[in-house]
Write an enzyme that holds these catalytic residues in place. Structure first.
Site, PDB file in Angstrom:
ATOM      1  N   ASP A  34       0.859  -1.171   0.000  1.00 19.65           N
ATOM      2  CA  ASP A  34       0.000   0.000   0.000  1.00 19.65           C
ATOM      3  C   ASP A  34       0.907   1.236   0.000  1.00 19.65           C
ATOM      4  O   ASP A  34       2.084   1.157   0.354  1.00 19.65           O
ATOM      5  CB  ASP A  34      -0.883  -0.030   1.252  1.00 19.65           C
ATOM      6  N   ASP A  71      -1.618  -0.738   6.109  1.00 22.26           N
ATOM      7  CA  ASP A  71      -1.757  -0.212   7.468  1.00 22.26           C
ATOM      8  C   ASP A  71      -3.170   0.212   7.819  1.00 22.26           C
ATOM      9  O   ASP A  71      -3.444   0.522   8.968  1.00 22.26           O
ATOM     10  CB  ASP A  71      -0.827   0.997   7.663  1.00 22.26           C
ATOM     11  N   ASP A 101      -7.097  -2.087   4.038  1.00 22.25           N
ATOM     12  CA  ASP A 101      -6.106  -3.088   3.621  1.00 22.25           C
ATOM     13  C   ASP A 101      -6.367  -4.460   4.225  1.00 22.25           C
ATOM     14  O   ASP A 101      -5.769  -5.444   3.773  1.00 22.25           O
ATOM     15  CB  ASP A 101      -4.693  -2.634   4.018  1.00 22.25           C
TER      16      ASP A 101
END
Length: 776
Positions: free
Chosen positions: A323, A519, A523
């Site tokens: 990410d 995080d 996600d």
């Protein structure tokens, strides 16, 4: 009722067989039997010697049968069965000395393995022992201790000296000094100021402070880490199942070899000798010892691994999906630059903006205030402050009406402001405009910057064998492409929602073992879908941490590279230990089948093999050569010092850029004054910083980085910074002599200023990525 009693007795017996006391007691008994028999044999009391050795053999035979039955009940026909057959064989053929040696080997191996497990898992168990059980809650009249489960968000708590922060919360005292080593693996203490977050599990390293709870016990950081630690273990690791497969073919092979030796030679003693050297009781336990050692090693680096299977899979990973926001970038807005209108200076623009913003809860406002405080600017107390959500704030600062926020009237902006808009577009930044008494006087550019440790992490991950690195983000494609280009990633997929990320992970899994790092709450589905999900747990969401197989408890993405290195090394040592010990046992079996090894000698030989293999597995507890560079404490302290100075020197870089911009717009006396101010800051603050780096920091880093040549390119940058600074000084001397800047000076002076600004920004970034990221 009798049935339940029988089940209870069976369970009680199983627990007794697994007790360390039994293993320690067996070690004492077998040692005493071997020594007693040896003394009797030395005194020619052959019958008494055989009695001692026989009793030693029987003392091990009974619990060994129990261990085999427990293993069979769990569906495992382990190599302890060979030990039982060997012990029975020695009793049958009268080889009592060999039987006692096997018994001692069995007791020593199980005791050694238990001690190794205890040592290897010490760090994980310390997490559980460290967990707080209660909290001190402040009431109207007093402070009372309450069970941790009764703490609710919003409660006022008191954390005393040496106490563990019970739940996540915000510091309400002036400051709190915390030891976060249990959470992060970092030995340095952290200072949290009023309003900053204190995570549960940290230890108060100073005086008592007030804490406002923001989460319950179960939703706090430390509770999530403890839940992971409770699940940690090596039993389910694929590498351990590999060892079980070794046992599946090793057991029948040992029995067949013993039978063949007996059939060909006609000697039962030879068959017993084969079984004796084929008794690797702790041998196959070397694999889980190596894996658990790896788990312990990872926890010391601030990486909590859910189980041995996750560690083993991480060692085989070849694709890494990341990410962007909060993983590769800091995850919050930071001030990129401050631009002042003609007649104003950037420092005053920042100070005025921060003064008005200091009571705003907005993330952009907080970033501006933090930057002003980092630069030690003295803020004024604003009055009559009003805030319009989505628009900005307005109030009185130092007797002037001030506005900070959005300015939608782009057509009416002056030329300098339009240049700010262009720069914001190029840099992917957000602009916050400052107006004083209805006049536009400056702008603050903010963006979510790249983590300093991200480039270093990507390079290290490449070196570990990760072949494909791809960014998955919900952000705009242009911003994502810029980050990916800086880091050298293999691909970017932007504008993704949670479902899109899951689909991307599934697509990558079809080609290779895949790791997903994230995080946020969005996600969590992707982390759960990947072969290995990694959560940035230092300040990420509980949802992502719970969905992950691995949690980075320190806010550094480069710790993932440490985890990969540890996983690869642990797996390599585990397989090496299992295969190496097995091959040595096979060689000893062949020798015994030929009659070259007697049972007593074979027992001693196998004891040595087993101990050597387990000690080899314990190597996974130590740091490998490819792990992160270990710095001397003095070098680490210098890194922290110069990193802080980099933050403080940002206004110097901005002054150099502002002077160049001023020369480009109108080379009037105010432009010359701007260059004079920039040169003063360079001379008084920046050049002494560069000199100190060259003569203090670089020599301290050189031994860890491989010698003075490792810092040569950075030293060359120092030389260029000095050269450009001297060139600017010469231009100023000419201007003073001639009563102002001559037209023929302008082009070169602008080039010097813009060039110096570029070199400084690049140099700062290189140092932060290559050197400052080495320190925890």
């Amino acid at each position: 009722m009798n049935r339940f009693l029988l089940v209870a007795r069976v369970r009680s017996s199983t627990a007794a067989l697994a007790s360390p006391r039994l293993e320690h007691g067996l070690l004492v008994v077998t040692t005493a039997a071997l020594v007693g028999g040896g003394v009797a044999h030395f005194l020619d009391a052959t019958g008494l010697a055989d009695l001692f050795w026989g009793l030693g053999t029987v003392s091990a035979f009974v619990p060994a049968v129990g261990w085999v039955l427990v293993a069979l009940r769990r569906g495992h026909a382990g190599v302890d069965l060979i030990a039982v057959l060997a012990l029975g064989g020695t009793l049958a053929v009268g080889e009592y000395l060999a039987g006692t040696l096997i018994a001692l080997m069995l007791a020593t191996g199980r005791t050694l393995e238990e001690a190794a497990q205890r040592r290897a898992s010490h760090d994980l168990h310390s997490l559980l022992a460290h967990a707080p059980r209660s909290a001190r809650r402040r009431t109207d009249d007093d402070v009372v201790r309450v069970p941790l489960g009764e703490v609710a968000p919003g409660d006022a708590l008191v954390v005393g000296p040496g106490e563990v922060v019970p739940v996540d919360g915000r510091v309400e005292s002036a400051e709190a000094v915390l030891d976060e080593s249990v959470l992060t693996g970092e030995p340095l203490q952290a200072t949290r100021h009023r309003g900053e977050v204190a995570r549960s599990g940290a230890v108060n390293a100073d005086g008592a402070f007030d804490l406002r709870a923001t989460a319950t016990e179960q939703d706090s950081t430390y509770a999530g880490i403890v839940r992971l630690a409770r699940q940690a273990g090596a039993e389910s690791a694929p590498v351990v199942r590999l060892a079980d497969r070794y046992a599946a073919w090793f057991l029948p092979l040992a029995l067949a070899t013993a039978a063949l030796a007996w059939l060909v030679s006609g000697s039962a003693v030879r068959a017993v000798a084969v079984l004796v050297v084929a008794t690797p009781c702790p041998l196959l336990l070397a694999a889980p010892v190596a894996v658990v050692s790896g788990l312990s090693r990872a926890s010391r680096r601030g990486v909590v691994v859910r189980d041995g299977g996750a560690l083993e899979n991480l060692g085989r990973a070849r694709t890494l999906l990341l990410d962007k926001t909060g993983t590769l970038t800091v995850g919050r807005p930071c001030v990129l630059d401050v631009v002042a209108a003609p007649g104003h200076v950037p420092t005053e623009v920042l100070r005025t903006a921060a003064s008005l913003d200091q009571f705003s809860p907005h993330a952009l406002a907080q970033a501006i205030v933090d930057t002003a405080r980092d630069r030690r600017l003295e803020l004024s107390e604003p009055t009559e402050v009003t805030e319009e959500p989505g628009r900005g704030a307005r109030g009185v600062v130092d007797g002037h009406w001030v506005f900070i926020g959005r300015d939608d009237d782009a057509q009416a902006r002056p030329a300098w402001a339009k240049a700010v808009d262009n720069r914001a577009l190029l840099d992917g930044a957000t602009v916050t405009w400052l107006a004083v008494d209805e006049h536009l006087t400056g702008a603050v550019l903010l963006r979510d910057p790249l983590r300093h440790d991200a480039p270093h992490a990507v390079r290290r991950l490449r070196s570990t064998g990760i072949e494909r690195l791809v960014m998955l983000t919900g952000d705009r494609a242009a911003t994502a492409q810029e980050v990916a280009a800086v880091l050298g990633l293999d691909g970017v997929r932007a504008g993704l929602g949670p479902a899109d990320k899951v689909a991307a992970v599934r697509g990558e899994r079809r080609h290779a073992v895949t790791v997903m790092v994230g995080d946020g709450v969005n996600d969590a589905p992707a982390l759960a879908t990947a072969d290995i999900g990694v959560a940035m747990g230092a300040r990420g969401s509980t949802a992502s941490s719970e969905a992950a197989d691995i949690v980075l408890t320190t806010d550094r993405v480069d710790r993932l590279a440490d985890a990969v290195v540890i996983a690869q090394r642990s797996r390599r040592i585990a397989v090496q230990s299992a295969l190496g010990g097995m091959l040595l046992s096979l060689a000893a079996m062949a020798t015994a089948a030929l009659g070259l090894i007697q049972p007593a000698v074979g027992a001693l030989l196998q004891e040595g093999i087993d101990i050597a293999v387990i000690l080899n597995a314990l190597r996974a507890l130590r740091a490998g050569r490819s792990e992160q560079v270990v710095l001397a404490p003095a070098a680490e302290a210098l890194i922290h010092r110069f990193a802080a100075e980099h933050d403080e020197l940002q206004d110097v870089l901005q002054s150099v850029r502002a002077a160049a911009d001023r020369l480009s717009r109108a080379p009037d006396p105010t432009a010359l004054a701007s260059v004079e101010e920039a040169h003063r800051l360079l001379t008084e603050r920046l050049l002494p910083h560069e000199y100190a780096e060259e003569h203090e920091l670089y020599p301290a880093l050189a031994p860890s980085l491989g010698g003075p040549e490792s810092t040569a390119t950075m030293s060359r940058a120092h030389t260029e910074i000095g050269r450009l600074s001297r060139r600017i000084a010469t231009h100023l001397q000419l201007a003073r002599a001639n009563g102002g800047l001559a037209p023929e000076q302008l082009d070169d002076l602008r080039s010097c200023l813009y060039g110096l600004n570029t070199v400084l920004r690049l140099h700062f970034t290189q140092e932060e990525e290559s050197y400052f990221s080495l320190a925890p």
